[in-house]
Design a protein around this motif. Structure first.
Motif, short mmCIF file in Angstrom:
data_model
loop_
_atom_site.label_atom_id
_atom_site.label_comp_id
_atom_site.label_asym_id
_atom_site.label_seq_id
_atom_site.Cartn_x
_atom_site.Cartn_y
_atom_site.Cartn_z
N PHE A 164 0.84 -1.20 0.00
CA PHE A 164 0.00 -0.02 -0.13
C PHE A 164 0.92 1.34 0.12
O PHE A 164 1.82 1.22 0.75
N ASN A 165 0.47 2.09 -0.81
CA ASN A 165 1.49 3.41 -1.10
C ASN A 165 0.72 4.66 -0.97
O ASN A 165 -0.50 4.67 -1.45
N LEU A 166 1.10 5.48 -0.34
CA LEU A 166 0.30 6.88 -0.13
C LEU A 166 1.32 8.20 0.21
O LEU A 166 2.64 7.88 0.27
N VAL A 167 0.63 9.15 -0.05
CA VAL A 167 1.20 10.43 0.45
C VAL A 167 0.45 11.01 1.38
O VAL A 167 -0.64 11.57 1.20
N LYS A 177 7.27 27.03 -6.31
CA LYS A 177 6.07 26.08 -6.66
C LYS A 177 6.79 24.53 -7.05
O LYS A 177 6.09 23.97 -8.04
N ILE A 178 7.96 24.57 -6.81
CA ILE A 178 8.62 23.20 -7.20
C ILE A 178 8.28 22.22 -5.90
O ILE A 178 8.71 22.72 -4.86
N THR A 179 8.15 20.95 -6.14
CA THR A 179 8.03 19.77 -5.14
C THR A 179 9.02 19.57 -4.58
O THR A 179 10.26 19.69 -5.00
N ILE A 180 9.10 19.49 -3.09
CA ILE A 180 10.10 19.34 -2.21
C ILE A 180 9.70 17.59 -2.06
O ILE A 180 8.77 17.45 -1.25
N TRP A 181 10.80 17.12 -2.42
CA TRP A 181 10.61 15.46 -2.18
C TRP A 181 11.15 14.85 -0.60
O TRP A 181 10.51 13.87 -0.16
N ASN A 182 11.98 15.55 -0.17
CA ASN A 182 12.59 15.08 1.22
C ASN A 182 12.85 16.10 2.22
O ASN A 182 13.08 17.27 1.78
N ASN A 183 12.91 15.64 3.48
CA ASN A 183 13.86 16.29 4.51
C ASN A 183 12.77 17.68 4.75
O ASN A 183 13.34 18.35 5.81
N VAL A 184 11.48 17.61 4.60
CA VAL A 184 10.84 18.72 5.17
C VAL A 184 9.19 18.16 5.77
O VAL A 184 8.54 18.96 6.18
N TYR A 185 9.39 17.10 6.08
CA TYR A 185 8.08 16.27 6.58
C TYR A 185 8.12 16.02 8.04
O TYR A 185 9.40 15.76 8.37
N ASN A 186 7.07 15.83 8.48
CA ASN A 186 6.95 15.24 9.89
C ASN A 186 6.04 14.09 10.05
O ASN A 186 4.77 14.37 10.70
N ARG A 187 6.29 12.96 9.35
CA ARG A 187 5.15 11.79 9.26
C ARG A 187 5.12 11.07 10.60
O ARG A 187 6.24 10.78 11.30
N GLN A 188 4.19 10.51 10.83
CA GLN A 188 3.82 9.88 12.07
C GLN A 188 2.59 8.66 11.64
O GLN A 188 1.60 8.91 10.82
N ALA A 189 2.90 7.72 12.61
CA ALA A 189 1.66 6.71 12.53
C ALA A 189 1.18 6.16 13.98
O ALA A 189 2.17 5.45 14.37
N GLN A 190 0.03 6.44 14.35
CA GLN A 190 -0.44 5.98 15.50
C GLN A 190 -1.08 4.60 15.33
O GLN A 190 -1.83 4.25 14.30
N THR A 191 -0.49 3.53 16.07
CA THR A 191 -1.11 2.31 16.00
C THR A 191 -2.00 2.01 17.34
O THR A 191 -1.98 2.67 18.42
N GLU A 192 -2.47 1.01 17.41
CA GLU A 192 -3.13 0.35 18.76
C GLU A 192 -2.25 0.33 20.00
O GLU A 192 -2.39 0.81 21.13
N SER A 193 -0.87 -0.03 19.72
CA SER A 193 -0.10 0.00 20.66
C SER A 193 1.00 1.01 20.87
O SER A 193 1.94 0.94 22.01
N ALA A 252 10.04 11.89 3.76
CA ALA A 252 10.09 11.96 2.23
C ALA A 252 8.45 12.00 1.94
O ALA A 252 7.66 11.98 2.83
N TYR A 253 8.44 12.35 0.66
CA TYR A 253 6.94 12.56 0.15
C TYR A 253 6.08 11.14 0.36
O TYR A 253 4.91 11.23 0.83
N SER A 254 6.56 9.98 0.16
CA SER A 254 5.58 8.94 -0.01
C SER A 254 6.10 7.95 1.29
O SER A 254 7.21 8.09 1.72
N THR A 255 5.00 7.29 1.67
CA THR A 255 5.02 6.07 2.53
C THR A 255 4.67 4.84 2.01
O THR A 255 3.71 4.79 1.41
#
Length: 299
Positions: A164-167, A177-193, A252-255
Motif C-alpha cells: 500500500f502506497n500513499l502521500v 512551486k517546485i515539489t520538495i521530495w525529502n527532508n521537510v516532513y513530519n510523518r507519523q503513524a499511530q497504532t493500537e499499541s 519524504a513525500y511517500s510512505t
C-alpha cells in the motif's frame, strides 16, 4: 410542504436501508486518454464512497505496457488517492502487478443487504489472486480481502507481497512551486499499541499494532485551503497465519506498507480509510475514539 418533507425523509431512510451500492464505470481523470484497459468499481455506502480503478497503459514506443490499480475517489489529490499513485501493488511468483494482463470481466461486482463491492480477479501467469473490495453499512472503510482459488494452475512459490502506497496529507512545494521530495516532513503513524515516527529504516509491524493512522505533525489538516494538507488516513490489518508487515515511513513525500504473505494462506483482511473532505488531526482522533470499532473491526 409537510407532505414533501415526509416523502423525502422516507426516501432517505429507504436509501440507507438498501445498504451500499456498487456499479462498474470507466476512470475519468489524469491520463485517461493514455489507457488501453479501463475498468472502475464505484462503491458507495452511508458513511463514505470509493472509486477503484484497474488500468493498463497503451504500449509505449518499445511496446511495453503497465497495469496498475488506483483510487480516484474520494479525493485523488493526497493520501491513498494521490494521482497517479498505485495505492495497491502486488508481486506474485516474481511477477509484478504492472506486468499482468487484465481482461474484460476482471472486476466482478456483487451486492448483499448490508454490503456491496467487487472481486478483482488478478492473474499472475496462471497464479490467481482474488482481491475483494467492498463497503459495509455504518462504516466509512473500504474493506479488502485477499484469497486464492482452491486449485491453482500455478501454485504460489514461497511468499508474495502486497504493498500500500500513499502521500500523507500532501506534498510540500517551495516558493517557486517546485515539489520538495525529502527532508521537510513530519510523518507519523499511530497504532493500537504505539506511536511510530518517520525514520530511514523500515519498521516491523506486529499483530498488536492492528492499524496505522497516518498523519503529519505540521501538515495537520487545519486551517483554510489545503496549505496544511488534508489530514489523516488509516490502514487497518489483521496479521495472522504467518503474515508479516513492514512500514517504510521516511522523511519524504511517500510512505509504503508491505505485507509478506505465505503462499499457503487462506485469507488476508485489511481496510483503508480516505475521507471525502479534509479533516484535522485533532478532529480525526475525536471521531476515531468516539466510534473506534467502525474504523478497526475487519469482520
Amino acid at each position: 410542504m409537510k407532505h414533501v418533507l415526509t416523502i423525502c425523509t422516507f426516501a432517505m431512510v429507504a436509501a440507507l436501508a438498501a445498504g451500499p451500492t456498487v456499479k462498474l464505470d470507466k476512470y475519468r481523470g489524469w491520463g485517461d486518454n493514455k489507457l488501453s484497459f479501463n475498468e472502475q468499481m464505484k462503491v458507495a455506502g452511508d458513511k463514505n464512497y470509493y472509486d477503484i480503478n484497474l488500468l493498463q497503459s497503451k504500449p509505449d514506443k518499445k511496446g511495453n505496457q503497465k497495469t496498475f490499480i488506483t483510487l480516484s475517489a474520494p479525493s485523488q489529490k493526497w493520501n491513498f488517492g494521490r494521482a497517479p499513485s498505485e495505492f495497491l501493488f502486488m508481486k506474485v511468483n516474481g511477477i509484478s502487478l504492472n506486468k499482468i494482463q487484465p481482461v474484460p470481466g476482471s472486476i466482478k461486482p456483487w451486492s448483499k443487504k448490508d454490503s456491496a463491492g467487487a472481486e478483482f480477479l488478478l492473474n499472475f501467469d496462471g497464479t490467481k489472486i482474488i482481491v475483494n473490495m467492498f463497503m459495509k453499512t455504518g462504516s466509512p472503510l473500504l474493506f479488502l480481502t485477499f484469497t486464492q482459488p482452491e486449485k491453482q494452475l500455478v501454485p504460489i512459490k514461497g511468499n508474495f507481497t502486497i504493498n500500500f502506497n500513499l502521500v500523507i496529507s500532501r506534498l510540500l512545494v517551495n516558493e517557486k512551486k517546485i515539489t520538495i521530495w525529502n527532508n521537510v516532513y513530519n510523518r507519523q503513524a499511530q497504532t493500537e499499541s504505539r506511536l511510530l515516527k518517520q525514520q530511514h529504516a523500515a519498521l516491523d509491524l506486529t499483530a498488536a499494532d492492528k492499524y496505522l493512522i497516518f498523519s503529519d505533525e505540521k501538515l495537520d489538516g487545519s486551517g483554510k485551503g489545503d496549505e496544511k494538507g488534508v489530514g489523516p488516513c488509516l490502514l487497518a490489518f489483521d496479521l495472522a497465519d504467518g503474515i508479516t508487515g513492514k512500514l517504510l515511513m521516511r522523511n519524504a513525500y511517500s510512505t509504503h506498507v508491505t505485507f509478506t504473505v505465505p503462499g499457503t494462506f487462506k485469507e488476508f483482511r485489511c481496510a483503508i480509510l480516505q475521507h471525502k473532505a479534509k479533516i484535522s488531526n485533532d478532529e480525526f482522533m475525536k471521531r476515531f475514539q468516539a466510534d473506534k470499532n467502525s474504523y478497526t473491526v475487519l469482520k
